[in-house]
Design a protein around this motif. Structure first.
Motif, PDB file in Angstrom:
ATOM      1  N   SER A 259       0.854  -1.185   0.000  1.00 21.07           N
ATOM      2  CA  SER A 259       0.000   0.000   0.000  1.00 21.07           C
ATOM      3  C   SER A 259       0.891   1.237   0.000  1.00 21.07           C
ATOM      4  CB  SER A 259      -0.925  -0.002   1.222  1.00 21.07           C
ATOM      5  OG  SER A 259      -1.746   1.150   1.222  1.00 21.07           O
ATOM      6  N   ILE A 260       0.603   2.167  -0.910  1.00 23.02           N
ATOM      7  CA  ILE A 260       1.427   3.369  -1.044  1.00 23.02           C
ATOM      8  C   ILE A 260       0.525   4.593  -1.111  1.00 23.02           C
ATOM      9  CG2 ILE A 260       2.948   4.653  -2.610  1.00 23.02           C
ATOM     10  CD1 ILE A 260       4.229   1.992  -3.375  1.00 23.02           C
ATOM     11  N   ASP A 261       0.734   5.514  -0.194  1.00 23.18           N
ATOM     12  CA  ASP A 261       0.019   6.787  -0.184  1.00 23.18           C
ATOM     13  C   ASP A 261       0.974   7.841  -0.732  1.00 23.18           C
ATOM     14  OD1 ASP A 261      -1.231   9.190   0.348  1.00 23.18           O
ATOM     15  OD2 ASP A 261      -1.816   8.666   2.391  1.00 23.18           O
ATOM     16  N   THR A 262       0.712   8.312  -1.954  1.00 26.24           N
ATOM     17  CA  THR A 262       1.641   9.255  -2.590  1.00 26.24           C
ATOM     18  C   THR A 262       1.602  10.627  -1.933  1.00 26.24           C
ATOM     19  OG1 THR A 262       0.011   9.906  -4.283  1.00 26.24           O
ATOM     20  CG2 THR A 262       1.443   8.035  -4.790  1.00 26.24           C
ATOM     21  N   GLN A 263       0.655  10.842  -1.035  1.00 25.87           N
ATOM     22  CA  GLN A 263       0.638  12.083  -0.267  1.00 25.87           C
ATOM     23  C   GLN A 263       1.776  12.096   0.749  1.00 25.87           C
ATOM     24  OE1 GLN A 263      -2.754  14.330   2.387  1.00 25.87           O
ATOM     25  NE2 GLN A 263      -2.467  12.150   2.744  1.00 25.87           N
ATOM     26  N   ASP A 264       2.101  10.919   1.289  1.00 26.23           N
ATOM     27  CA  ASP A 264       3.081  10.834   2.374  1.00 26.23           C
ATOM     28  C   ASP A 264       4.438  10.295   1.930  1.00 26.23           C
ATOM     29  OD1 ASP A 264       1.117  11.708   4.156  1.00 26.23           O
ATOM     30  OD2 ASP A 264       0.420   9.659   4.532  1.00 26.23           O
TER      31      ASP A 264
END
Length: 203
Positions: free
Chosen positions: A181-186
């Protein structure tokens, strides 16, 4: 022959032709383990950006790759499909079948597509051998994706000019057990690529 007779005729049985060259032989020629990396998430989550950056890094490391981007396929292979639920299911089915063929050819395939329905992603997974399908949930929140709105799609959907838009009037079903899982915001792009490379090289 009249129409009723024609309709009653059975379709000939389809028998896949046995190819002389194995999938293993194709992969051995490229000195790599073929896999499908499936990036799913909302529009604007950063899937295509991440797919492109990952492919560049893989290419620079000597790997043979290809990207199947949802928007790109909509302009060709899937240009006959609309945006309703049934058409979206067919869109994902076609992408998955093409990805499987490319994996059979020995490539590392990166799919970047919203692919909103959990069942269709699981159907795609079943096309591949155990461990050869890596689901990556690009989990960037709706609020961030809507704020980015790089294509103006969220604004158009909110104004009613686009129907069945994922996250607004059409659901997005988040993965329950994605490999990553990758959150490109963080997470910075280089760090996100490094995480996926580590999965590829160690899996």
């Amino acid at each position: 022959m009249n129409k009723s007779q024609s309709m009653s005729m059975e379709m000939p049985a389809i028998r896949p032709y046995g190819l002389a060259l194995s999938n293993e032989a194709r992969a051995a020629l490229k000195s790599q383990r073929p896999r499908c990396i499936w990036l799913t998430g909302l529009s604007g989550a950063g899937k295509s950006t991440l797919a492109n950056a990952l492919e560049v890094q893989l290419n620079q490391s000597g790997f043979h790759t290809f990207i199947l981007d949802g928007d790109n396929l909509r302009g060709g292979l899937c240009s006959d499909l609309g945006m309703g639920a049934d058409c979206r299911r067919e869109n994902i089915r076609r992408m998955a079948e093409v990805a499987r063929l490319m994996v059979d050819a020995g490539l590392i395939v990166i799919v970047a597509a919203i692919s909103p329905f959990r069942a269709e992603r699981e159907t795609a997974r079943r096309l591949f051998a155990e461990g050869d399908f890596i689901e990556v949930y690009v989990s960037t929140p709706f609020s961030v994706c809507a704020q980015r709105d790089t294509k103006g799609l969220y604004q158009a959907a909110l104004e009613g000019r686009i129907k069945d838009f994922t996250g607004i009037d059409s659901p997005y079903e988040a993965p329950l057990a994605a490999e990553c899982s990758i959150d490109t915001q963080d997470l910075e792009l280089d760090d996100a690529c490094a995480r996926l490379l580590a999965i590829l090289l160690n899996k």
